[in-house]
Motif scaffolding. Structure first.
Motif, mmCIF file in Angstrom:
data_model
loop_
_atom_site.group_PDB
_atom_site.id
_atom_site.type_symbol
_atom_site.label_atom_id
_atom_site.label_comp_id
_atom_site.label_asym_id
_atom_site.label_seq_id
_atom_site.Cartn_x
_atom_site.Cartn_y
_atom_site.Cartn_z
ATOM 1 N N HIS A 64 -19.245 -10.194 12.642
ATOM 2 C CA HIS A 64 -18.728 -9.778 13.941
ATOM 3 C C HIS A 64 -18.739 -10.921 14.950
ATOM 4 O O HIS A 64 -18.510 -10.696 16.136
ATOM 5 N N ALA A 195 -19.133 1.403 12.317
ATOM 6 C CA ALA A 195 -18.033 0.985 13.185
ATOM 7 C C ALA A 195 -18.120 1.658 14.552
ATOM 8 O O ALA A 195 -17.883 1.026 15.587
ATOM 9 N N LEU A 198 -20.923 0.081 16.456
ATOM 10 C CA LEU A 198 -20.806 -1.380 16.564
ATOM 11 C C LEU A 198 -22.180 -2.034 16.495
ATOM 12 O O LEU A 198 -22.525 -2.931 17.267
ATOM 13 N N HIS A 225 -16.501 -3.881 23.817
ATOM 14 C CA HIS A 225 -15.801 -3.435 22.615
ATOM 15 C C HIS A 225 -15.831 -1.917 22.489
ATOM 16 O O HIS A 225 -14.835 -1.291 22.112
ATOM 17 N N GLN A 226 -16.974 -1.314 22.797
ATOM 18 C CA GLN A 226 -17.060 0.139 22.710
ATOM 19 C C GLN A 226 -16.152 0.809 23.730
ATOM 20 O O GLN A 226 -15.528 1.824 23.435
ATOM 21 N N MET A 229 -12.639 0.443 22.333
ATOM 22 C CA MET A 229 -12.459 1.254 21.126
ATOM 23 C C MET A 229 -12.376 2.741 21.458
ATOM 24 O O MET A 229 -11.436 3.434 21.044
ATOM 25 N N TRP A 230 -13.359 3.251 22.219
ATOM 26 C CA TRP A 230 -13.354 4.675 22.531
ATOM 27 C C TRP A 230 -12.250 5.027 23.526
ATOM 28 O O TRP A 230 -11.700 6.127 23.475
ATOM 29 N N PHE A 232 -9.311 3.564 23.516
ATOM 30 C CA PHE A 232 -8.127 3.623 22.653
ATOM 31 C C PHE A 232 -8.070 4.949 21.910
ATOM 32 O O PHE A 232 -7.003 5.567 21.803
ATOM 33 N N MET A 233 -9.211 5.397 21.387
ATOM 34 C CA MET A 233 -9.254 6.660 20.657
ATOM 35 C C MET A 233 -8.916 7.840 21.560
ATOM 36 O O MET A 233 -8.221 8.778 21.159
ATOM 37 N N MET A 348 -5.615 -7.252 16.429
ATOM 38 C CA MET A 348 -5.844 -5.826 16.226
ATOM 39 C C MET A 348 -6.062 -5.498 14.752
ATOM 40 O O MET A 348 -6.777 -4.543 14.419
ATOM 41 N N ALA A 351 -9.574 -4.686 13.061
ATOM 42 C CA ALA A 351 -10.221 -3.373 13.016
ATOM 43 C C ALA A 351 -10.077 -2.739 11.633
ATOM 44 O O ALA A 351 -11.024 -2.152 11.103
#
Length: 367
Positions: A64, A195, A198, A225-226, A229-230, A232-233, A348, A351
């Motif tokens: 990472h 994942a 993280l 990053h979290q 990521m979250w 985006f989700m 991207m 991921a």
């Protein structure tokens, strides 16, 4: 068994390929084992005495780039071993994406050039603008006065499905290269938990990354990053919920603030924007020499694109009912189109490969 570290370090780093140089450094690290508890790379490394090309690729995608091992290492320059494992693995990691994703030339172009990614965004905006004016609907509400729902759904469905097919092919080639086995629910569950948390961005002793300059530990990169990521989700879930509302119960956009698409999308956009801004700040402060310097511009352009998508989406929501909706919608959709079309060839794609690496790691730990 006594290991001769000087024999392992005999190869000249300047003459080695990225994989050969990473293998040289991994063999020294495997003999030393001072950083054994730092992240998933080191426990996985100790399972082997020799590293095939597939092993090196797997460990590179498991890394990472938290950089803690570099600051703990006694063999970095000016020592003659000249270890820089974060950079060695980063260069193999980028090379693997370029090798396994087809066509290879596009991967190299977008990974290494922020200008190319910016040009893709401009082209995406221009294409959306052309479609908006050439195929503008005679009637509609909200955003659909600019571009019909049918055209919007068709354009972006095609733009999202094709890149995913390309990525799936690349992952298949990666899986065969690293010797992947049959995936079970237990493997997938373990990888998804890793994942989602993280945890490998927590570095040694769970103090965080050494990503910023010098050797200061911080959780900033993990939190950023979290957030992305979250966020985006949540935005993805917002799009899915809007699709269900549109087709299943004939409830069409625009949606109110207390509707499910907005309750998911607005917080998601905020998280993505704030996380993206923090990632940009960290990347500017970080030492380029501890990553893959050749792709710095492409990586920065990708983070800027992702942040732009989130921020323009929030701006579009704030402009609802005003004359700014048309230009903001065209800009926002153009940025999304550029994101989709370049998806297999930008940062991207990490991921997807990192999740595959975590699944493979779960297999080796359980077998």
């Amino acid at each position: 068994m006594q290991v001769d570290l000087f024999a392992l370090a005999a190869a000249s780093p300047s003459e080695a390929t990225a994989t050969e140089e990473a293998r040289r450094q991994l063999e020294i690290c495997n003999a030393c084992r001072y950083c054994e508890g730092y992240c998933s790379v080191f426990p996985a490394m100790t399972l082997s005495r020799a590293f095939s090309d597939g092993d090196v690729t797997q460990l590179a995608n498991l890394c990472h780039n938290c950089r803690g091992c570099f600051h703990a290492c006694q063999y970095v320059e000016p020592h003659e071993f000249k270890l820089n494992l974060p950079r060695a693995l980063a260069e193999v990691r980028v090379e693997s994406w370029e090798t396994f994703i087809w066509p290879h030339g596009l991967a190299r172009l977008f990974q290494k050039s922020g200008v190319s990614l910016a040009a893709a965004m401009i082209a995406g905006i221009a294409l959306t603008l052309a479609a908006a004016y050439a195929l503008r609907p005679e009637n509609g509400q909200g955003f659909y006065t600019v571009l019909s729902h049918t055209m919007m759904a068709s354009l972006f469905s095609l733009a999202s499905v094709l890149p995913l097919i390309v990525i799936a092919g690349g992952l298949g080639r990666y899986w065969r290269h690293v010797g992947g086995d049959r995936v079970t629910l237990a493997h997938l569950r373990s990888a998804l938990i890793d994942a989602g948390k993280l945890k490998n961005l927590s570095g040694g002793a769970a103090k965080g990354c050494n990503y910023e300059k010098e050797d200061r530990f911080t959780m900033s990169r993990r939190w950023a990053h979290q957030a992305v990521m979250w966020g985006f989700m949540l935005c993805f879930a917002s799009t899915v919920s809007a699709t269900i509302l549109h087709y299943a119960i004939d409830l069409k956009a625009p949606y109110r603030l207390l509707s499910l698409p907005k309750l998911l999308g607005v917080p998601g956009g905020i998280l993505m924007t704030l996380g993206g801004i923090e990632l940009i700040r960290l990347k500017i402060r970080a030492e380029k020499a501890l990553g893959a310097p050749a792709v710095w511009g492409g990586e920065m352009a990708f983070v800027l694109l992702l942040t732009t998508i989130a921020a323009s989406g929030l701006a579009l929501y704030g402009a609802t009912g005003s004359a700014a909706v048309r230009p903001l919608l065209i800009f926002h959709l153009g940025a999304i189109l550029a994101f989709y079309l370049t998806l297999p060839y930008t940062k991207m794609v990490h991921a997807f490969f990192r999740l595959a690496a975590l699944v493979r790691d779960a297999q080796t730990r359980r077998d």
